[in-house]
Structure formats: structure tokens, C-alpha cells
Design a protein around this motif. Structure first.
Motif, PDB file in Angstrom:
ATOM      1  N   ILE A 175       0.853  -1.192   0.000  1.00 28.11           N
ATOM      2  CA  ILE A 175       0.000   0.000   0.000  1.00 28.11           C
ATOM      3  C   ILE A 175       0.889   1.242   0.000  1.00 28.11           C
ATOM      4  O   ILE A 175       1.756   1.393   0.866  1.00 28.11           O
ATOM      5  CB  ILE A 175      -0.929   0.011   1.224  1.00 28.11           C
ATOM      6  N   HIS A 176       0.659   2.108  -0.975  1.00 26.26           N
ATOM      7  CA  HIS A 176       1.445   3.339  -1.113  1.00 26.26           C
ATOM      8  C   HIS A 176       0.500   4.533  -0.981  1.00 26.26           C
ATOM      9  O   HIS A 176      -0.418   4.697  -1.788  1.00 26.26           O
ATOM     10  CB  HIS A 176       2.151   3.394  -2.465  1.00 26.26           C
ATOM     11  N   GLU A 177       0.735   5.371   0.032  1.00 24.12           N
ATOM     12  CA  GLU A 177      -0.068   6.575   0.241  1.00 24.12           C
ATOM     13  C   GLU A 177       0.705   7.778  -0.275  1.00 24.12           C
ATOM     14  O   GLU A 177       1.835   8.030   0.153  1.00 24.12           O
ATOM     15  CB  GLU A 177      -0.383   6.749   1.718  1.00 24.12           C
ATOM     16  N   LEU A 178       0.094   8.522  -1.198  1.00 24.70           N
ATOM     17  CA  LEU A 178       0.754   9.643  -1.850  1.00 24.70           C
ATOM     18  C   LEU A 178       0.025  10.938  -1.574  1.00 24.70           C
ATOM     19  O   LEU A 178      -1.177  10.960  -1.321  1.00 24.70           O
ATOM     20  CB  LEU A 178       0.806   9.443  -3.373  1.00 24.70           C
ATOM     21  N   ASN A 179       0.767  12.031  -1.644  1.00 31.93           N
ATOM     22  CA  ASN A 179       0.169  13.351  -1.762  1.00 31.93           C
ATOM     23  C   ASN A 179      -0.077  13.603  -3.245  1.00 31.93           C
ATOM     24  O   ASN A 179       0.809  13.324  -4.062  1.00 31.93           O
ATOM     25  CB  ASN A 179       1.118  14.421  -1.206  1.00 31.93           C
ATOM     26  N   PRO A 180      -1.236  14.113  -3.649  1.00 30.05           N
ATOM     27  CA  PRO A 180      -2.324  14.598  -2.796  1.00 30.05           C
ATOM     28  C   PRO A 180      -3.487  13.601  -2.724  1.00 30.05           C
ATOM     29  O   PRO A 180      -4.269  13.467  -3.661  1.00 30.05           O
ATOM     30  CB  PRO A 180      -2.772  15.863  -3.521  1.00 30.05           C
ATOM     31  N   GLY A 181      -3.583  12.860  -1.648  1.00 29.10           N
ATOM     32  CA  GLY A 181      -4.747  12.030  -1.375  1.00 29.10           C
ATOM     33  C   GLY A 181      -4.941  10.822  -2.263  1.00 29.10           C
ATOM     34  O   GLY A 181      -6.070  10.335  -2.419  1.00 29.10           O
ATOM     35  N   LEU A 182      -3.884  10.314  -2.881  1.00 38.58           N
ATOM     36  CA  LEU A 182      -3.985   9.154  -3.752  1.00 38.58           C
ATOM     37  C   LEU A 182      -3.363   7.950  -3.053  1.00 38.58           C
ATOM     38  O   LEU A 182      -2.282   8.042  -2.463  1.00 38.58           O
ATOM     39  CB  LEU A 182      -3.258   9.424  -5.075  1.00 38.58           C
ATOM     40  N   VAL A 183      -4.050   6.813  -3.124  1.00 39.95           N
ATOM     41  CA  VAL A 183      -3.543   5.575  -2.537  1.00 39.95           C
ATOM     42  C   VAL A 183      -3.465   4.515  -3.626  1.00 39.95           C
ATOM     43  O   VAL A 183      -4.470   4.208  -4.286  1.00 39.95           O
ATOM     44  CB  VAL A 183      -4.449   5.077  -1.388  1.00 39.95           C
ATOM     45  N   ILE A 184      -2.280   3.966  -3.839  1.00 37.26           N
ATOM     46  CA  ILE A 184      -2.069   2.914  -4.837  1.00 37.26           C
ATOM     47  C   ILE A 184      -1.837   1.600  -4.095  1.00 37.26           C
ATOM     48  O   ILE A 184      -0.927   1.506  -3.260  1.00 37.26           O
ATOM     49  CB  ILE A 184      -0.869   3.235  -5.745  1.00 37.26           C
ATOM     50  N   ILE A 185      -2.668   0.606  -4.389  1.00 39.32           N
ATOM     51  CA  ILE A 185      -2.549  -0.691  -3.732  1.00 39.32           C
ATOM     52  C   ILE A 185      -2.161  -1.730  -4.777  1.00 39.32           C
ATOM     53  O   ILE A 185      -2.948  -2.094  -5.652  1.00 39.32           O
ATOM     54  CB  ILE A 185      -3.854  -1.089  -3.022  1.00 39.32           C
ATOM     55  N   ASN A 186      -0.921  -2.170  -4.690  1.00 36.53           N
ATOM     56  CA  ASN A 186      -0.367  -3.199  -5.570  1.00 36.53           C
ATOM     57  C   ASN A 186      -0.719  -4.560  -4.979  1.00 36.53           C
ATOM     58  O   ASN A 186      -0.321  -4.876  -3.865  1.00 36.53           O
ATOM     59  CB  ASN A 186       1.151  -3.008  -5.662  1.00 36.53           C
ATOM     60  N   GLY A 187      -1.492  -5.375  -5.732  1.00 35.46           N
ATOM     61  CA  GLY A 187      -1.949  -6.626  -5.158  1.00 35.46           C
ATOM     62  C   GLY A 187      -1.822  -7.824  -6.079  1.00 35.46           C
ATOM     63  O   GLY A 187      -2.088  -7.747  -7.286  1.00 35.46           O
ATOM     64  N   TYR A 188      -1.378  -8.935  -5.492  1.00 28.31           N
ATOM     65  CA  TYR A 188      -1.416 -10.237  -6.162  1.00 28.31           C
ATOM     66  C   TYR A 188      -2.465 -11.053  -5.428  1.00 28.31           C
ATOM     67  O   TYR A 188      -2.200 -11.671  -4.414  1.00 28.31           O
ATOM     68  CB  TYR A 188      -0.034 -10.911  -6.105  1.00 28.31           C
ATOM     69  N   TRP A 189      -3.699 -11.031  -5.943  1.00 31.12           N
ATOM     70  CA  TRP A 189      -4.849 -11.560  -5.243  1.00 31.12           C
ATOM     71  C   TRP A 189      -4.828 -13.091  -5.244  1.00 31.12           C
ATOM     72  O   TRP A 189      -4.292 -13.724  -6.165  1.00 31.12           O
ATOM     73  CB  TRP A 189      -6.138 -11.036  -5.862  1.00 31.12           C
ATOM     74  N   VAL A 190      -5.435 -13.657  -4.233  1.00 30.44           N
ATOM     75  CA  VAL A 190      -5.431 -15.108  -4.050  1.00 30.44           C
ATOM     76  C   VAL A 190      -6.145 -15.802  -5.209  1.00 30.44           C
ATOM     77  O   VAL A 190      -7.197 -15.353  -5.671  1.00 30.44           O
ATOM     78  CB  VAL A 190      -6.122 -15.480  -2.722  1.00 30.44           C
ATOM     79  N   ASN A 191      -5.560 -16.895  -5.671  1.00 32.69           N
ATOM     80  CA  ASN A 191      -6.186 -17.744  -6.684  1.00 32.69           C
ATOM     81  C   ASN A 191      -6.966 -18.850  -5.977  1.00 32.69           C
ATOM     82  O   ASN A 191      -6.406 -19.596  -5.176  1.00 32.69           O
ATOM     83  CB  ASN A 191      -5.121 -18.353  -7.601  1.00 32.69           C
ATOM     84  N   GLY A 192      -8.268 -18.937  -6.248  1.00 32.00           N
ATOM     85  CA  GLY A 192      -9.079 -19.935  -5.581  1.00 32.00           C
ATOM     86  C   GLY A 192      -8.853 -21.338  -6.123  1.00 32.00           C
ATOM     87  O   GLY A 192      -8.944 -21.566  -7.331  1.00 32.00           O
ATOM     88  N   THR A 193      -8.507 -22.281  -5.232  1.00 35.84           N
ATOM     89  CA  THR A 193      -8.357 -23.688  -5.588  1.00 35.84           C
ATOM     90  C   THR A 193      -8.925 -24.538  -4.454  1.00 35.84           C
ATOM     91  O   THR A 193      -9.264 -24.034  -3.381  1.00 35.84           O
ATOM     92  CB  THR A 193      -6.884 -24.076  -5.809  1.00 35.84           C
ATOM     93  N   THR A 194      -8.982 -25.837  -4.674  1.00 31.27           N
ATOM     94  CA  THR A 194      -9.446 -26.750  -3.629  1.00 31.27           C
ATOM     95  C   THR A 194      -8.322 -27.180  -2.698  1.00 31.27           C
ATOM     96  O   THR A 194      -8.549 -27.969  -1.777  1.00 31.27           O
ATOM     97  CB  THR A 194     -10.087 -28.002  -4.255  1.00 31.27           C
ATOM     98  N   ASN A 195      -7.133 -26.662  -2.900  1.00 28.51           N
ATOM     99  CA  ASN A 195      -6.026 -26.992  -2.005  1.00 28.51           C
ATOM    100  C   ASN A 195      -6.336 -26.484  -0.594  1.00 28.51           C
ATOM    101  O   ASN A 195      -7.011 -25.475  -0.421  1.00 28.51           O
ATOM    102  CB  ASN A 195      -4.721 -26.365  -2.493  1.00 28.51           C
ATOM    103  N   PRO A 196      -5.826 -27.173   0.435  1.00 26.99           N
ATOM    104  CA  PRO A 196      -6.135 -26.766   1.810  1.00 26.99           C
ATOM    105  C   PRO A 196      -5.477 -25.449   2.178  1.00 26.99           C
ATOM    106  O   PRO A 196      -4.385 -25.121   1.700  1.00 26.99           O
ATOM    107  CB  PRO A 196      -5.584 -27.908   2.654  1.00 26.99           C
ATOM    108  N   TYR A 197      -6.164 -24.694   3.025  1.00 22.93           N
ATOM    109  CA  TYR A 197      -5.588 -23.498   3.632  1.00 22.93           C
ATOM    110  C   TYR A 197      -5.437 -23.763   5.122  1.00 22.93           C
ATOM    111  O   TYR A 197      -6.368 -24.248   5.779  1.00 22.93           O
ATOM    112  CB  TYR A 197      -6.475 -22.273   3.415  1.00 22.93           C
TER     113      TYR A 197
END
Length: 380
Positions: A175-197
Motif C-alpha cells: 500500500i502506497h499513500e501519496l500526496n495529494p490524497g492518492l492511494v495505490i494498492i499493488n496486489g497479487y490476489w489469491v487464486n481460488g483452488t481446492t487446495n487446503p488453507y
């Protein structure tokens, strides 16, 4: 290494579509993008804040050898990429596949970004978030997941803070918070599988990766909504591992097992349609309508035979409807820009002057305009 290349590596260790009917889509130019580069050169000026995102499927080739888009043997493939795309202000990388203890590779990645720099070219500073979950991110010697952001040095002073959320133990979010009031969220979102968590504290199986994906949606939504409640504008960008609708998958949208349909519905509701959700804007669809381009291009098939738009940029609705600050976006849907990966980059341009003129956020900078992070890794 020259003094100008000594950098600080900041490590933050810390509408819903129903299942489609089976169909054959005629092969056409709508589905097979050409191999020309898609580069926003027209927006490479000071007023246009340009953010690139790329799932690189491992940083190794960016450090070790020339790639298909490399033209200058004096530059690393990473530096070549930055140069040919007119020096973006942010480059958000996903699936970097670095072990959290491997600081040498982190330094090599930053060096590669700045290799061959000349006096009239920018340098970049690296931030990383890498796995620290001893039960769910241990494969391949811990070289799984991981995100990294390269920030151009002439905008570093506008970055108020860079952090990873405490709940993210798999190295998926920066999460990168910038002036003026901009937030950039770099994300590698979870891939859904039947593998156990497994529970990160006990190691006990507490469901599947599908269940974890839905929890990840909840946590990302909470982060984004918190910033919006503070009056800030959010840019969610990265590999979200969701193709939103039929138009986003070729030749078919993945609908089996049925949990993928559930995951898609949850994602669309939370981030686009529910009044209590983010109600964000998918900027590619907003600007390009029903244009078919894809960000995932599997390497095991001939180019054009398969594709999914799973890498997205979602922005706060006010950023588009009130400020009209998003000026352009696109997907570099071509074989050259895919490089060694199985994903292609995407990018967004934001008119920073409109953002500055309209923001009501009162921000303050540290007196030395630096990012203070006691966990930073100083390059030696």
C-alpha cells in the motif's frame, strides 16, 4: 556501484455474470491481439501520473538474460522495459517469487532497474512485500507469491508511506499513500483452488484456498473503504485472479468447479455493485467498452488461442465521475510485452493536476520528505 545507484530497498516485512452456456466463438481479430507494443507515449509528460502493473511470474529472467523486448545489451531486460514504456512513475510487479530472506536478489532487482542509467534518465527505488507464512507459503523454498513496486525517484518525495497490511502474511499486498490524497494498492490476489488453507498460527487446515480468496476480498475491501472514508482516492491494481464476465475470457469463461462462479459473484458485488461495497470503476471497461483484450496469455498454447482478463485496475468512482482525472488506460496485449511471463502488463494514466486542484485532503510531509521505515534494507 556508483553513488548515484545506491538506493534503499524498503522491505515491508510486516455486474455479476451467470455461468455461460457452452459456445464456440469464431476466431477473429477481436480475440487475437497484434504484436505491436501498446505504449502510452502520448502521456509521458509531467502532468500524467503513469502506473504500470505486470505479473512477471518470477523476477529471475529480468536479472539474468536478455528477453524478447531487449534491444540494448548494456541494459537489463527490466531497464529496457522501463525505457521503452517512457519511464512510468510506478511499476507494480506481482508474483516476483523471491524468498523473504534473500536480500541479495532484492538488491539485484533494484540494480537491474537502474542499470545503465544516464544523467537525463530517472532512477527507481524498490519496495517489496514477501511471504512470511510458514504454513501456506513454503513451496519452492519460499519462492512463491510476493509483490514489488518500483517508484521513480522524482516522485518518491510525494509518497507519504509505504506499508504492507498486517493481515497479509503471504506477501500479496503493498500500500502506497501519496500526496495529494492518492492511494495505490499493488496486489497479487489469491487464486481460488481446492487446495487446503492452514491457520497461519497453528497449521491446522481451516478450509480451502477458495475460502481464503473470499476472506482476501473482505480484507482488501476493508482497506480500500477505509481510505475512501478518509476522503482519499484509491487505485487497486494488479493480478486479481478473476475474469469478471464472459467478455473477459476466451474462448470460454471459467465456470467449473462452481466455486469459481461464487468467487466471481463475490468479487463483482464487493468491488462494483453492492451499495455497501467499494462501487469502484473498472477503468479498462470504462474507457474501452466491450473491447476484447486479455492480460493472461498462457505459454503452453499458441498466441491468441486462449486469454483471460484477470489483471485489473479498479479506481474510486469519484476519481472518474467527479474529478475526471483518469485520462487513459490499456492492456499491452502482445507477445513482445509478455516477455518471459504468462501475463502482459497493463497501465493507467492519472491527471495529477486535476487531483491536486480538487482534493480536499490536508496532507503533511515529514520535514526531510523521506519515507521512514525502520525495517528498510540499506544497500551496501
Amino acid at each position: 556501484m556508483s553513488p548515484s545507484l545506491k538506493r534503499t530497498l524498503s522491505s515491508t516485512h510486516r455486474s455479476i455474470s451467470p455461468p455461460p452456456i457452452q459456445r464456440k466463438i469464431p476466431r477473429s481479430t477481436k480475440h487475437v491481439a497484434d504484436t505491436r507494443s501498446v505504449t502510452p507515449h502520448a502521456h509521458a509528460d509531467a502532468d500524467q501520473f503513469r502506473i504500470f502493473s505486470w505479473n512477471v511470474n518470477g523476477v529471475g529472467p529480468l536479472l539474468q538474460k536478455q528477453l524478447s523486448f531487449s534491444t540494448d545489451p548494456a541494459l537489463s531486460p527490466l531497464r529496457t522495459f522501463l525505457k521503452r514504456h517512457a519511464w512510468p512513475h510506478f511499476l507494480c510487479l506481482q508474483e516476483v517469487k523471491m524468498n523473504s530472506k534473500d536480500t541479495a536478489t532484492q538488491r539485484r532487482l533494484q540494480s537491474a532497474a537502474n542499470e545503465g542509467v544516464t544523467s537525463d534518465e530517472p532512477c527507481y527505488t524498490l519496495h517489496v512485500s514477501l511471504p512470511r507464512d510458514k504454513y501456506n507459503a513454503t513451496g519452492f523454498g519460499g519462492k512463491v507469491h510476493g509483490v514489488a513496486t518500483l517508484i521513480r525517484d522524482d516522485v518518491v518525495a510525494n509518497v507519504r508511506a509505504t506499508r504492507r497490511p498486517d493481515w497479509d502474511l503471504e506477501g500479496r499486498v503493498l500500500i502506497h499513500e501519496l500526496n495529494p490524497g492518492l492511494v495505490i494498492i499493488n496486489g497479487y490476489w489469491v487464486n481460488g483452488t481446492t487446495n487446503p488453507y492452514r491457520d497461519p498460527s497453528t497449521g491446522k487446515v481451516v478450509g480451502t484456498r477458495h475460502d481464503h480468496k473470499l476472506r482476501f476480498h473482505n480484507m482488501m475491501l476493508a482497506e480500500a473503504c477505509k481510505f475512501e472514508e478518509e476522503g482519499k482516492y484509491v487505485v487497486l491494481i494488479g493480478d486479481m485472479n478473476i475474469a469478471r464476465a464472459r467478455i473477459d475470457g476466451y474462448p470460454n469463461l471459467r465456470t467449473t468447479p462452481v466455486q469459481h462462479v461464487t468467487n466471481r459473484a463475490d468479487f463483482n458485488a464487493k468491488f462494483f455493485t453492492e451499495e455497501t461495497g467499494l462501487r469502484g470503476i473498472d477503468v479498462f471497461r470504462h474507457i474501452h467498452g466491450d473491447t476484447r483484450k486479455y492480460s493472461y496469455r498462457p505459454r503452453g498454447k499458441q498466441w491468441g488461442d486462449s486469454g483471460d482478463r484477470v489483471d485489473l485496475c479498479i479506481v474510486s468512482r469519484q476519481l472518474v465521475e467527479e474529478l475526471n482525472a483518469v485520462t487513459d488506460t490499456d492492456i499491452c496485449d502482445n507477445a513482445i510485452d509478455r516477455g518471459h511471463s504468462d501475463h502482459v502488463p497493463l497501465w493507467i494514466c492519472i491527471d495529477i493536476l486535476k487531483l491536486k486542484a480538487n482534493t480536499t485532503i490536508k496532507t503533511s510531509m515529514p520535514s526531510d520528505h523521506s519515507i521512514v521505515d525502520p525495517r528498510s534494507i540499506a544497500e551496501k
